[in-house]
Enzyme design. Structure first.
Site, PDB file in Angstrom:
ATOM      1  N   ARG A 185     -11.609  44.964 -22.312  1.00 47.74           N
ATOM      2  CA  ARG A 185     -10.599  44.094 -21.908  1.00 47.74           C
ATOM      3  C   ARG A 185     -10.625  42.712 -22.245  1.00 47.74           C
ATOM      4  NH1 ARG A 185     -11.858  42.792 -16.698  1.00 47.74           N
ATOM      5  NH2 ARG A 185      -9.767  41.915 -16.152  1.00 47.74           N
TER       6      ARG A 185
ATOM      7  N   ARG B  32     -17.456  36.390 -11.323  1.00 47.66           N
ATOM      8  CA  ARG B  32     -19.012  36.478 -11.243  1.00 47.66           C
ATOM      9  C   ARG B  32     -19.427  36.050 -10.044  1.00 47.66           C
ATOM     10  NH1 ARG B  32     -19.765  32.954 -16.937  1.00 47.66           N
ATOM     11  NH2 ARG B  32     -18.487  34.253 -17.975  1.00 47.66           N
TER      12      ARG B  32
ATOM     13  N   LYS C 208     -23.951  46.476 -16.483  1.00 53.73           N
ATOM     14  CA  LYS C 208     -22.846  47.268 -16.631  1.00 53.73           C
ATOM     15  C   LYS C 208     -22.938  48.602 -17.257  1.00 53.73           C
ATOM     16  CE  LYS C 208     -18.172  46.814 -18.765  1.00 53.73           C
ATOM     17  NZ  LYS C 208     -17.042  45.761 -18.903  1.00 53.73           N
TER      18      LYS C 208
HETATM   19  C1  BTN Z   1     -14.066  47.061 -20.477  1.00 55.95           C
HETATM   20  O1  BTN Z   1     -13.921  45.934 -21.194  1.00 55.95           O
HETATM   21  O2  BTN Z   1     -14.628  46.872 -19.814  1.00 55.95           O
HETATM   22  C2  BTN Z   1     -12.943  48.306 -20.725  1.00 55.95           C
HETATM   23  C3  BTN Z   1     -13.816  49.062 -21.742  1.00 55.95           C
HETATM   24  C4  BTN Z   1     -13.106  50.384 -22.170  1.00 55.95           C
HETATM   25  C5  BTN Z   1     -13.584  50.969 -23.444  1.00 55.95           C
HETATM   26  C6  BTN Z   1     -12.860  52.270 -23.631  1.00 55.95           C
HETATM   27  S1  BTN Z   1     -13.725  53.312 -24.836  1.00 55.95           S
HETATM   28  C7  BTN Z   1     -12.466  54.413 -24.757  1.00 55.95           C
HETATM   29  C8  BTN Z   1     -11.367  53.549 -24.988  1.00 55.95           C
HETATM   30  N1  BTN Z   1     -10.936  53.246 -26.131  1.00 55.95           N
HETATM   31  C9  BTN Z   1     -10.826  52.133 -26.358  1.00 55.95           C
HETATM   32  O3  BTN Z   1     -10.804  51.446 -27.556  1.00 55.95           O
HETATM   33  N2  BTN Z   1     -11.145  51.140 -25.326  1.00 55.95           N
HETATM   34  C10 BTN Z   1     -11.384  52.424 -24.312  1.00 55.95           C
END
Ligand code: BTN
Length: 327
Positions: A121, A324, A186
């Site tokens: 994100r 946060r 996380k």
């Molecule tokens: C976050 O920032 O918390 C979200 C992370 C999401 C990662 C997943 S891994 C599978 C899919 N492909 C990506 O490039 N991103 C999501």
């Protein structure tokens, strides 16, 4: 090294036991020197390799590689009818990007051992080392446009926590809008991306990143690539494989996505509240240009956060914001 020779080397080493350079060279039909060169490039993939003089090389803990037939065997009957094409890659840029750029249909799933440009994100990278975590994307078409998607990413978080509980992983909590935490660290995240017609037939790609055994593999030098405190399923006591985990996740996610236009977020709201990591806590919401302080008072029927402030209740829907705790 091409994909084929990389794969054959990885498959030999996936058992976690020592292999001499000579035996690897013999089974792959190349010289010891060529094997040594290939082994060196494994580090680029985030694979931790142990070498002991006189014994050879091994991947500590081994790798339980993605296996579509094992995944399919774990998807329950109800979900199987919604499952589309299952694509399993060794390396891909991003599993989300793969489904977004192709002509994917509802129920198509993309998985990879490793992502070279995994995204998180708020424009962040998602560190995606080889073979130990879960990088899964799922495509679904909604013909009512994006308005039908309110709360979807929160609902997916609830389903993930419930699927993990079914596999014996307890203590998973949700951080608004869509992080999975254990003890404030996380465990995973969800990135939903939308293509197509935002007012009509829109294509939604739900990307899930879950840390499974990252602590076994992540080289010390890479630890700073992750900017938040993190944990993984191994540290939470999960000793199963990724294939069964994926089967369990898809069994819950596919029927839920099919039903979402009818259920909406309403049937998830109480379940989300039960998993809310910041319930009644003082929090800050950081936007690119401002910070809001208040008490986390849950989410509304659309999944937007309700913040109790001295000036009254304020409502925030997702976007470029990070939450946060304020101690
Ligand atoms: C976050 O920032 O918390 C979200 C992370 C999401 C990662 C997943 S891994 C599978 C899919 N492909 C990506 O490039 N991103 C999501």
């Amino acid at each position: 090294m091409n994909e084929e020779s990389f794969k054959s080397l990885i498959y030999r080493l996936s058992d976690g036991v020592f292999h001499s350079g000579e035996s690897l060279g013999h089974s792959l039909g190349v010289s010891r020197a060529a094997i040594w060169k290939r082994l060196q490039s494994l580090e680029k993939y985030g694979i931790l390799l142990e070498s002991v003089k006189g014994r050879g090389y091994r991947i500590p803990g081994g790798l339980s590689l993605l296996d579509s037939s094992k995944i399919l065997a774990g998807v329950n009957i109800a979900a199987q009818s919604y499952l589309g094409l299952l694509s399993c890659f060794d390396t891909i840029d991003s599993t989300n990007e793969f489904l977004l750029r192709g002509s994917s249909v509802s129920g198509d799933v993309c998985l990879a051992e490793r992502q070279s440009s995994g995204r998180g994100r708020r424009g962040r990278d998602w560190f995606s080392p080889y073979g130990k975590n879960l990088y899964l994307s799922l495509c679904w078409h909604f013909d009512q446009g994006v308005s039908a998607l309110d709360g979807l990413s929160l609902a997916v978080g609830v389903l993930l926590a419930e699927a993990l509980a079914q596999q014996g992983v307890v203590g998973v909590q949700l951080k608004w809008p869509n992080d999975l935490l254990i003890n404030d660290n996380k465990l995973g995240g969800i990135l939903i991306e939308v293509g197509g017609d935002l007012t009509g037939d829109c294509k939604v790609v739900i990307g899930i990143g879950l840390n499974v055994a990252m602590s076994e593999v992540i080289p010390v030098t890479d630890r700073e690539k992750i900017t938040q405190p993190w944990t993984d399923l191994r540290q939470a006591g999960y000793d199963g494989g990724r294939n069964e985990l994926i089967g369990g996740l898809l069994s819950l996610l596919l029927p839920a996505l099919h039903d979402y236009p009818a259920t909406g977020f309403a049937s998830y709201r109480d379940r989300w509240h039960a998993l809310n990591a910041h319930r009644n806590q003082s929090i800050s919401l950081r936007f690119p240009e401002r910070v809001e302080l208040g008490v986390m008072a849950g989410v509304n029927e659309k999944g937007a956060l309700i913040l109790k402030t001295p000036a009254g209740k304020k409502i925030f829907s997702g976007g470029e914001v990070s939450l946060r705790s304020v101690k």
